[in-house]
Write a protein that holds these residues in place. Structure first.
Motif, short mmCIF file in Angstrom:
data_model
loop_
_atom_site.label_atom_id
_atom_site.label_comp_id
_atom_site.label_asym_id
_atom_site.label_seq_id
_atom_site.Cartn_x
_atom_site.Cartn_y
_atom_site.Cartn_z
N GLU A 94 24.51 2.31 -16.40
CA GLU A 94 24.33 2.21 -15.00
C GLU A 94 23.33 1.01 -14.75
O GLU A 94 23.59 0.11 -13.69
CB GLU A 94 23.42 3.34 -14.34
CG GLU A 94 24.22 4.66 -14.45
CD GLU A 94 23.23 5.83 -14.00
OE1 GLU A 94 23.63 6.69 -13.51
OE2 GLU A 94 22.22 5.93 -14.49
N MET A 102 28.39 5.23 -8.59
CA MET A 102 27.60 6.29 -9.47
C MET A 102 28.21 6.60 -10.47
O MET A 102 29.50 6.89 -10.57
CB MET A 102 27.21 7.26 -8.34
CG MET A 102 26.42 6.87 -7.34
SD MET A 102 26.42 8.20 -5.73
CE MET A 102 28.12 8.23 -5.16
N TYR A 131 26.11 14.17 -7.76
CA TYR A 131 27.05 13.09 -7.21
C TYR A 131 28.48 13.33 -7.95
O TYR A 131 29.36 12.74 -7.67
CB TYR A 131 26.77 11.67 -7.54
CG TYR A 131 25.38 11.23 -7.00
CD1 TYR A 131 25.07 11.36 -5.48
CD2 TYR A 131 24.34 10.80 -7.49
CE1 TYR A 131 24.16 11.31 -5.05
CE2 TYR A 131 23.11 10.38 -7.11
CZ TYR A 131 22.98 10.57 -5.77
OH TYR A 131 21.82 10.31 -5.18
N PHE A 229 33.23 7.25 -13.43
CA PHE A 229 32.59 6.34 -12.41
C PHE A 229 33.88 5.87 -11.74
O PHE A 229 34.88 5.87 -12.20
CB PHE A 229 31.85 5.36 -12.99
CG PHE A 229 32.54 4.44 -13.97
CD1 PHE A 229 33.26 3.23 -13.67
CD2 PHE A 229 32.21 4.88 -15.38
CE1 PHE A 229 33.73 2.58 -14.57
CE2 PHE A 229 33.18 3.98 -16.20
CZ PHE A 229 33.60 2.82 -15.96
#
Length: 268
Positions: A94, A102, A131, A229
């Motif tokens: 990240e 995300m 998420y 992701f």
């Protein structure tokens, strides 16, 4: 010569083994039965997990080549036991990799019994991070998904797939109902889409989603993660994948000429 000596040694081993079998028939029978049960159980577990993987891949195949999933490929290397993919790896990706959305984490537990009142079902438990529905493009039917607050505060909550309402005899609006997992009581806070295992495919990624903190409380071990992701700019795909690979190799301490200890897959 050496070959004759080896054959003689093998014959002596077989002879001694047969003598032991005849001398202790009950012990030998029980030992053989135990080995057969263990092998059968292992084959069944592998078959179930492979079936789940096939079904999950069918669901995720709709996402396309811009959605990436990272999992571990081996458990040992020349340096010993391989470090599992962890939340530290997630944070490193990240922070250091650009052009991605995300990053979500999931894990996989063996099929486990879960109960609602007097009904029980064997379910696929999926520890998952906040998420998860957004990254895997699954819109909630009711309620909410787990949040980082649930993880930090060890909230005993869960999200069910819609077909579990029928399987467990839950009310039409199950939000606020409680499921029993071992000695833990989990409050249902959300419902994800999913209609169970059909003849052709699994229509959901997991049966019941739980926080990692609850999974570790239940199993008493740290989860090895899979990370997912979406690449924002598809023209940067190869650059992004190389950056992710470099981050993970450094994080896991992989030596220069050693193969990757993880795999990256898309769903094109």
């Amino acid at each position: 010569d050496d070959s004759m000596k080896s054959m003689f040694e093998q014959f002596e081993i077989a002879k001694q083994a047969w003598i032991q079998v005849r001398a202790f028939p009950l012990r030998s029978t029980l030992t053989s039965l135990g080995i057969m049960i263990a092998i059968t159980g292992l084959i069944l577990i592998v078959a179930v997990m492979q079936g789940l993987d096939v079904g999950v891949n069918r669901v995720l195949s709709k996402l396309g080549s811009d959605h990436i999933v990272i999992g571990r490929t081996i458990s040992k290397s020349s340096r010993g036991v391989v470090k599992p993919i962890s939340f530290e790896d997630k944070r490193a990706i990240e922070q250091q990799v650009k052009n991605i959305g995300m990053v979500v984490a999931t894990s996989r537990l063996p099929n486990t019994e879960i109960r609602f009142e007097n009904r029980a079902a064997s379910v696929n438990l999926l520890p998952a991070s906040e998420y998860h529905p957004k990254v895997y493009q699954q819109n909630l039917v009711d309620g909410r998904f787990m949040t980082d607050s649930d993880e930090i505060n060890h909230h005993r909550v869960c999200v069910i797939s819609e077909h579990m309402k029928k399987n467990l005899g839950l009310p039409d609006y199950p939000i606020g109902s409680y499921l029993t997992l071992g000695t833990l009581s989990l409050k249902i806070v959300g419902v994800m889409p999913g209609n169970g295992r059909g003849k052709e495919r699994v229509m959901q990624i997991g049966d019941i989603y739980i926080p990692f903190a609850i999974a570790e409380e239940f199993t008493r071990r740290t989860s090895s993660l899979e990370l997912g992701f979406r690449i924002i700019d598809s023209s940067q795909r190869e650059i992004v994948l190389n950056q992710v690979k470099d981050v993970l190799r450094i994080s896991q301490g992989t030596w220069l000429h050693e193969p990757d200890e993880f795999k990256m897959e898309d769903f094109s």
